[in-house]
Write a protein that holds these residues in place. Structure first.
Motif, mmCIF file in Angstrom:
data_model
loop_
_atom_site.group_PDB
_atom_site.id
_atom_site.type_symbol
_atom_site.label_atom_id
_atom_site.label_comp_id
_atom_site.label_asym_id
_atom_site.label_seq_id
_atom_site.Cartn_x
_atom_site.Cartn_y
_atom_site.Cartn_z
ATOM 1 N N HIS A 221 23.329 83.332 -73.323
ATOM 2 C CA HIS A 221 23.178 81.878 -73.495
ATOM 3 C C HIS A 221 21.759 81.444 -73.183
ATOM 4 N N GLN B 94 23.546 69.478 -89.993
ATOM 5 C CA GLN B 94 24.586 70.492 -89.960
ATOM 6 C C GLN B 94 25.742 70.028 -89.087
ATOM 7 N N GLY B 95 25.389 69.364 -88.026
ATOM 8 C CA GLY B 95 26.415 68.924 -87.102
ATOM 9 C C GLY B 95 27.433 68.018 -87.774
ATOM 10 N N ARG C 171 30.663 68.358 -74.376
ATOM 11 C CA ARG C 171 31.018 69.764 -74.297
ATOM 12 C C ARG C 171 32.246 70.025 -75.159
ATOM 13 N N LYS D 260 31.525 70.194 -78.857
ATOM 14 C CA LYS D 260 30.956 71.470 -79.285
ATOM 15 C C LYS D 260 32.040 72.534 -79.364
ATOM 16 N N LEU D 261 32.911 72.541 -78.353
ATOM 17 C CA LEU D 261 33.955 73.550 -78.346
ATOM 18 C C LEU D 261 34.882 73.348 -79.520
ATOM 19 N N GLN E 14 34.202 72.063 -82.310
ATOM 20 C CA GLN E 14 33.546 72.531 -83.515
ATOM 21 C C GLN E 14 33.615 74.045 -83.623
ATOM 22 N N PHE E 15 33.383 74.678 -82.501
ATOM 23 C CA PHE E 15 33.409 76.129 -82.552
ATOM 24 C C PHE E 15 34.803 76.635 -82.901
ATOM 25 N N ASN E 16 35.813 75.952 -82.361
ATOM 26 C CA ASN E 16 37.183 76.381 -82.644
ATOM 27 C C ASN E 16 37.490 76.351 -84.131
ATOM 28 N N TRP F 49 35.544 77.150 -86.478
ATOM 29 C CA TRP F 49 34.721 78.041 -87.283
ATOM 30 C C TRP F 49 35.515 79.177 -87.895
ATOM 31 N N PHE F 50 34.930 79.679 -88.957
ATOM 32 C CA PHE F 50 35.466 80.899 -89.564
ATOM 33 C C PHE F 50 35.146 82.072 -88.657
ATOM 34 N N THR F 51 36.076 82.945 -88.529
ATOM 35 C CA THR F 51 35.721 84.228 -87.939
ATOM 36 C C THR F 51 36.643 85.283 -88.529
ATOM 37 N N GLY G 89 38.823 79.593 -82.640
ATOM 38 C CA GLY G 89 39.571 79.248 -81.430
ATOM 39 C C GLY G 89 40.893 79.988 -81.371
ATOM 40 N N LEU H 124 40.323 83.699 -80.682
ATOM 41 C CA LEU H 124 39.958 83.986 -79.295
ATOM 42 C C LEU H 124 41.182 83.935 -78.401
#
Lengths: 398, 868
Positions: B706, B749-750, B808, B811-812, B814-816, B818-820, B832, B835
């Motif tokens: 980080h 992008q946000g 916070r 951001k989380l 948004q991350f959740n 995401w494609f993975t 998310g 994980l």
């Protein structure tokens, strides 16, 4: 300042070498216990590749071979071995004598492996395809004339410094002259040529270590011979027209005979500000330079971790305490996976769960406020583009 | 073994007892030093251990060799071979065992008297005692006695025995008939029973090594050699035997007995003892006469009898257990690699452990691991405060701590970075104040033409300076003033914005920071003695009557202009005794001739900024550049960060930083500092790039991912060229167009993600199809919704607790979304969901897929060690 504690290892015989991985999380040890015939002789050395190439180890042995190992996850059905196991990807059999040292070249050179052997030959192998670790081509074969005992790459990634390594010889004949030779890669001839011989080192050399360069303008080399020596190699500014090897101004920075006997190993910390050495006196000594570049001993630890008492002139700042030995059955699971290798999944040194399972990154979410929109830069992204073992952060990039 | 030369034998059963035999037998017990029995009789053996003499036996004169009875009972029974060939059983200490009493005092007498050279108990059949004797015509030289012969249990009345042993010793306990007689017409110098078969006895005869088989005494296997002394079997490889002759040790393999498998390098002096280490394979210790070192041979390989032509690798080592010459040594039977050494004279004993070759390695986190023998030890730099923190921590530890405290990231109050660095490094303090002055000089903002010049540091400013000098009327000291000099003073921090050159603000700051001496000096340099005295007085009061300051104030007030006054004379001689450099330069200034201020300018303990400011005020146009150049070169040479004031973030600054990095390895400071130098040519310098790369590499190695990302962001802001390109694109399965591209093509992008909506957000527009061809995106393997659908509340994450930190959470969330996906099995879904799935599972969530997705990525399984 430094506190020692004992760690339970599974070896039935001597441990010849210990090696940390890049992140300081896992450690490989090699030994001469012959519980599983991975090598048919004592394993002298073990070393990790940069994690960018996967979990890759190399070992070398008295049996004239060097071997490359890779950790494979999830293909083993053997519950005893846990979720991962190590398989031997290749055996390098070019040497006709005992292979005495093995080292990966710095990451920026690609996946390259160097071995040196008792007959005085340094061999440089390259894996042209980092996905296929079973194919290694012998790129260079350099004869050093003297029986080699140790090798060290200059870790500098600066473009100003061409690839360079140093070889030490354990030949005990003093009359053969310099026992440390430094070779440098020449772009034009595409060969390694001898750049320097440290003529002042005439006794058998047992270990050699280039200090992490860390953006310095010179190179520092530690040598374990009958004493600890630290050399500084200052590259002379060379004209762009000259094609020969770099000339160095060689300075001896320090020379310590405090071990009072043969010195076996030297090792630099990550910033090359601390040097550790071990000798036949059974002690580990730590050396540090002050701002005037005067090196002196900052600590002595006995080999068994017990405090050193009563000796005169010892710094008092070192307290050695043997902690209770951590013993769990977990290391047995991991330890036997490759025969004589011992891979405890190391946690942070201070954390209590040293032998815990490798945790899935459960804490990733909690930690991830570092503006995830920003793509994370990978040092060499193209190497990963076709790789199955893609690290998570890349996917995170979008 | 001659009578005078000592030898040591460890008790086969008591790990703490041994016998020293020279002219008599002495039984010792070894124990920790300072334990319960710290009597006068204890002899220190090492720092930890001491020996206590338990018993002495001098019953047997003319001792030539001794062997300890291998059985547990009777425990202290020894066989002693004498110069006349007799072998006597004797005991140390009192044993109440009848069997012992029976045996003690027994004598075994050969037919012809000659010296007994060696004794060896059979390790299995402990009744058998082999004795090797000198040659006597055609007589046998190897006699094997049965100690139980004539043993009559019915006469075991204790009183009788005592009487018998004292009176009738010779008549009733003498044995003259050996069980076996071997080695006719020869001499025997050394003996040992073979461990692989207790019926076999290896004997070093005169000029040959012979193996006798007790089952067939007429036959023997033998090999002619000179190396016949000290035969000894390796306890770990029962076929390996060592013997020696003069200075040379021969190692034999009994499976191919024709010639030695190897001979060790010859010693200049004859050997006296050779012994295998009982606790460690392949370690042979040898001792030569008149020597204080024990030479060790480490044979780290399995002996092979068949034609392996390679010379086995032997590591030769030597240890020096004590200063004096060594008489003999003995390995401890069970304690690892431990031996007791006795000196040739005076029976000085040393307890000594041979350490294995230690191999060691530093981890990236400044912890040292080493392996000693079979054990591993770990050693970390202890963060303990207190007395030990006097010793400076290693730069690696410092950089780690600084990285965690966000050192370098304060871009608003740049000077605060030195506090983040710990606030105790004067050089860093000076550096960040310099940068702060350089970067945020308000006047410079108003004069954009000068903005670039400021970056360049004082050296450059100084160069194109058309000075006009104004001299101060108060005294005859010439002071110089110009616009550039003012700018320089501002950079030094002496004066703040505005055209006036008032130092009062600066003085007050210094007073607040209780830098009385410095404030007084600055006041004095501004030719305000009254103010200087006032400051000193204030300081003296504040520091609870610091006499020193008062005295200095008093001395100052006596200032006189006269060239030859007593005051002047005393000041110039006594000022050197002042400890504080600022007090010192004050008097130097007052006593100097105008224009000759070397006492001030070259006082190296005065901060560079103050010296430069002083020079700007008092040096003429001719002197000033010379001084500045000289100082700059000095700083560059020394790598002193204070010099950044002079060089600025120019190429000279890089040179200076290079010597700083060379000296300290602090690439962290170098990276952050050079990033502030926006002009591209500094950042493009390969050295700067090298530092930045090295620093990023350090952060990676510490798993400060980080922090590394933060650094990259920080770097991207200051150096747009360093921004990495997108590395991963998500493309539509159908049209092949990039989905992520369309996202990132949006102005921010946000916002692309914000329209997916976080929980509670009013806009819940869905982007569940490819923006190119409108085909739906793949489904998440867990929720089976098309990708692009916002993640429903993640099970297991305590959302209510986290609500507080809304940014916070954003951001989380948004991350959740995401494609993975796994690059091995190609299954994936919302980051998310994935994980949380892999928190409890190892296999892929798609049924029938056994891919262990998460574990394929070893680095991904590492927990970052920085908490952001």
């Amino acid at each position: 300042m430094f506190v020692a504690r004992s760690i339970a290892a599974d070896h039935k015989d001597l441990i010849h070498d210990v090696s940390y991985d890049f992140h300081g999380r896992r450690m490989a040890t090699c030994s001469s216990d012959q519980s599983v015939k991975t090598h048919s002789g004592s394993v002298w050395r073990v070393t990790w590749a940069h994690p960018e190439f996967g979990q890759v180890l190399a070992s070398c042995s008295f049996d004239r071979t060097a071997a490359v190992w890779e950790e494979i996850v999830g293909e083993s059905n053997d519950k005893q071995r846990g979720l991962s196991h190590w398989i031997k990807r290749t055996t390098l059999v070019d040497s006709r004598t005992s292979v005495t040292d093995v080292k990966f070249a710095p990451k920026h050179m690609g996946l390259m492996l160097t071995t040196c052997s008792a007959d005085g030959v340094v061999r440089i192998y390259e894996a042209p395809d980092v996905m296929n670790l079973s194919q290694w081509s012998l790129q260079h074969e350099i004869s050093c004339k003297l029986s080699c005992s140790c090798i060290s790459w200059n870790p500098s990634s600066s473009r100003a410094h061409p690839p360079m390594f140093a070889v030490g010889s354990d030949d005990s004949n003093v009359t053969y002259g310099g026992k440390v030779q430094i070779y440098e890669y020449n772009e034009n001839t595409r060969k390694y040529a001898k750049a320097e011989t440290l003529m002042t080192v005439t006794d058998a050399v047992h270990d050699i270590a280039f200090a992490p360069n860390l953006g310095r303008s010179f190179h520092v080399l530690a040598i374990a011979t009958k004493d600890v020596r630290i050399f500084k190699l200052v590259p002379m500014r060379k004209e762009s027209t000259s094609t020969g090897p770099t000339k160095f101004e060689v300075q001896i920075v320090a020379q310590f005979d405090n071990h009072n006997s043969q010195v076996w190993r030297v090792s630099w910390n990550i910033t090359s500000t601390l040097l550790a050495s071990s000798g036949d006196d059974g002690c580990v000594r730590l050396w540090k330079a002050n701002y005037m570049d005067n090196w002196k001993c900052t600590g002595i630890l006995k080999g068994d971790g017990s405090p050193l008492s009563g000796s005169s002139g010892q710094p008092t700042a070192m307290s050695t305490v043997v902690g209770s030995s951590v013993h769990t059955s977990q290391n047995a699971l991991n330890g036997m996976s490759a025969g004589r290798y011992f891979f405890p999944p190391l946690d942070l040194p201070r954390a209590g769960t040293r032998y815990g399972h490798l945790l899935p990154p459960s804490s990733l979410i909690e930690h991830c406020d570092a503006e995830p929109i920003q793509p994370q830069q990978q040092p060499l992204p193209h190497r990963h583009s076709s790789r199955a073992l893609l690290p998570l952060p890349e996917a995170e990039g979008q | 073994m001659s009578g005078s030369k000592p030898d040591i034998l460890w008790s086969p059963h008591h790990p703490d007892r041994y016998v020293i035999c020279d002219s008599e037998l002495g039984l010792y017990r070894i124990g920790p030093v300072g334990s319960a029995e710290t009597k006068a009789g204890t002899l220190p053996l090492s720092e930890e251990t001491a020996a206590t003499l338990l018993a002495i036996n001098s019953d047997t004169p003319y001792m030539k060799c001794v062997a300890w009875y291998p059985k547990h009972e009777p425990e202290c029974l020894l066989a002693v071979g004498q110069a006349n060939g007799r072998v006597v059983l004797t005991s140390l200490g009192q044993s109440h065992n009848s069997a012992c009493k029976e045996l003690v005092g027994k004598e075994f007498v050969p037919k012809h008297a000659r010296q007994c050279n060696t004794l060896a108990w059979n390790p299995v059949d402990s009744n058998l005692l082999a004795a090797g004797l000198d040659k006597h015509r055609a007589d046998f030289s190897v006699l094997i006695w049965d100690i139980s012969s004539k043993f009559s249990p019915e006469t075991s009345v204790a009183a009788d025995k005592i009487r018998l042993s004292s009176v009738d010793l010779d008549s009733s306990t003498v044995v003259t008939k050996p069980l076996y007689e071997l080695g006719q017409n020869d001499a025997c110098l050394s003996l040992c029973w073979l461990l692989r078969d207790p019926k076999l006895l290896l004997a070093g005869m005169h000029r040959n090594l012979a193996i006798f088989d007790l089952r067939n005494t007429s036959q023997k296997t033998f090999v002619n050699t000179k190396a016949i002394q000290g035969v000894t079997v390796d306890p770990h490889f029962h076929d390996r035997v060592a013997s020696f002759f003069e200075g040379q040790v021969a190692i034999w393999d009994l499976r191919k007995f024709e010639k030695p498998v190897l001979t060790l390098t010859e010693q200049p002096k004859p050997l006296t003892k050779v012994a295998w280490c009982p606790t460690r394979t392949g370690l042979l210790a040898t001792l030569t006469r008149d020597s204080n070192i024990i030479r060790l041979y480490d044979m780290q390989h399995t002996p092979t009898p068949i034609g392996d032509e390679t010379e086995p690798t032997i590591i030769e080592r030597s240890v020096q257990p004590c200063e004096s010459q060594i008489g003999s040594f003995a390995w401890h039977p069970s304690s690892q690699n431990r031996m007791v050494v006795v000196s040739a004279a005076n029976r000085v004993m040393t307890d000594f452990t041979v350490f294995e070759r230690i191999s060691l390695a530093w981890s990236s986190t400044t912890s040292l691991m080493w392996a000693c023998g079979r054990h591993l030890y770990d050693c970390v730099e202890d963060g303990a405060e207190g007395v030990e923190s006097m010793i400076e921590k290693d730069i690696a530890t410092k950089m780690r701590q600084r990285a965690q405290s966000r050192y370098g990231h304060d871009t608003v109050q740049v000077w605060r970075n030195h506090l983040l660095a710990g606030g105790n490094d004067p050089q860093l303090k000076s550096l960040w104040y310099d940068l702060s002055y350089i970067l945020f000089d308000d006047d410079v903002e108003e004069m954009p033409a000068q903005r670039d010049a400021v970056y360049l540091g004082i050296t450059i400013i100084e160069k194109d300076m058309e000075c006009w000098s104004g001299s101060d009327r108060q005294t005859d000291v010439p002071r110089y003033l110009s616009e550039e000099r003012c700018l320089a003073l501002r950079l030094c921090g002496w004066i703040s914005r505005g055209p006036d050159i008032d130092v009062e603000i600066f003085l007050r700051t210094l007073e607040q920071e209780r830098e009385w001496e410095r404030a007084a000096a600055v006041a004095l340099f501004n030719l305000d003695i009254r103010r200087a005295i006032q400051i000193l007085n204030k300081g003296a009061t504040a520091e609870k009557g610091d006499l020193n300051l008062n005295v200095v104030a008093m001395a100052l007030s006596g200032y006189t202009d006269e060239k030859s006054s007593l005051w002047r004379e005393m000041c110039s001689s006594l000022r050197l005794q002042l400890k504080n450099p600022y007090l010192c330069v004050m008097f130097a200034f007052l006593t100097s001739e105008p224009g000759a201020y070397d006492g001030v300018l070259y006082e190296s303990s005065v901060a560079v900024r103050d010296r430069v400011a002083f020079a700007c005020m008092f040096l003429s146009d001719a002197q000033l550049p010379r001084y500045i150049d000289k100082l700059t070169n000095e700083m560059k040479e020394a790598g002193n960060l204070e010099g950044i004031l002079l060089t600025g973030l120019t190429k000279d600054g890089v040179d200076l930083m290079e010597s700083y990095v060379d000296r300290t390895g602090d690439v962290q400071t170098a990276s952050f500092c050079m990033l502030k130098g926006s002009p591209g040519d500094v950042l493009k310098d390969p050295r700067v790039q090298c530092w930045i790369e090295n620093y990023r590499n350090l952060l990676d190695a510490w798993r400060f991912w980080h922090k590394r990302a933060e650094f990259d962001i920080h770097r991207g802001k200051l150096d747009p060229s360093s921004k990495p390109l997108a590395q991963v694109f998500v493309s539509c399965n159908f049209c092949g167009k990039s989905i992520s591209y369309s996202c990132s093509a949006m102005p921010h992008q946000g916002r692309g993600f914000s329209q997916y909506g976080v929980s509670g957000s009013p806009t819940k527009s869905k982007v569940t199809s490819c923006p190119g061809c409108r085909k739906p995106l793949p489904r998440c393997a867990l929720c089976l919704m098309n990708m692009g659908t916002p993640v429903s509340n993640c099970p297991g994450t305590g959302k209510s607790d986290e609500k507080v930190d809304l940014t916070r959470e954003n951001k989380l969330a948004q991350f959740n979304n995401w494609f993975t996906w796994c690059h091995n099995c190609r299954h994936g879904g919302h980051a998310g969901h994935m994980l949380s799935w892999f928190r409890d599972h190892t296999e892929c969530p798609v049924s029938a897929c056994t891919c262990k997705c998460m574990q394929l990525d070893t680095t991904g399984n590492l927990v970052p060690s920085d908490s952001s």
